[in-house]
Write a protein that holds these residues in place. Structure first.
Motif: not given
Length: 97
Positions: A76-91
């Motif tokens: 069992f692995v804990l995952e958290s996602r970045l908010p959409l704005t941060r993900r978009f800026a990073f990509t």
């Protein structure tokens, strides 16, 4: 007289930004924490009886520990996602390279 006005304006800005920092330092944007389930071969699986989305980090970690005791053949692995704005800026940043 001009020096006094500059000092007063500076004190107002420091007071406003200081109070904003003080009142918002404990504020956290709620983000969902998700538990991902992997079998012994490393493939992601889903177990329908398990709750996998949580609002707090401590609850997700606690349930992941409990699930790993209940199902020792799964990981069992804990995952958290970045908010959409941060993900978009990073990509977008990495796409330019």
């Amino acid at each position: 007289m001009g020096r006094v006005i500059e000092t007063i304006i500076t004190m107002i800005f420091v007071g406003v930004f200081g109070s904003l920092w003080f009142f918002t330092r404990k504020y956290e944007v709620p983000q969902p924490y998700r538990i991902a389930v992997y079998d012994k071969l490393g493939f992601q699986v889903s177990i329908s009886e398990l709750r996998t989305v949580f609002n707090t980090h401590s609850a997700a970690v606690s349930f992941a520990k409990h699930y790993s005791q209940m199902f020792p053949s799964y990981e069992f692995v804990l995952e958290s996602r970045l908010p959409l704005t941060r993900r978009f800026a990073f990509t977008a940043f990495w796409a330019q390279r």
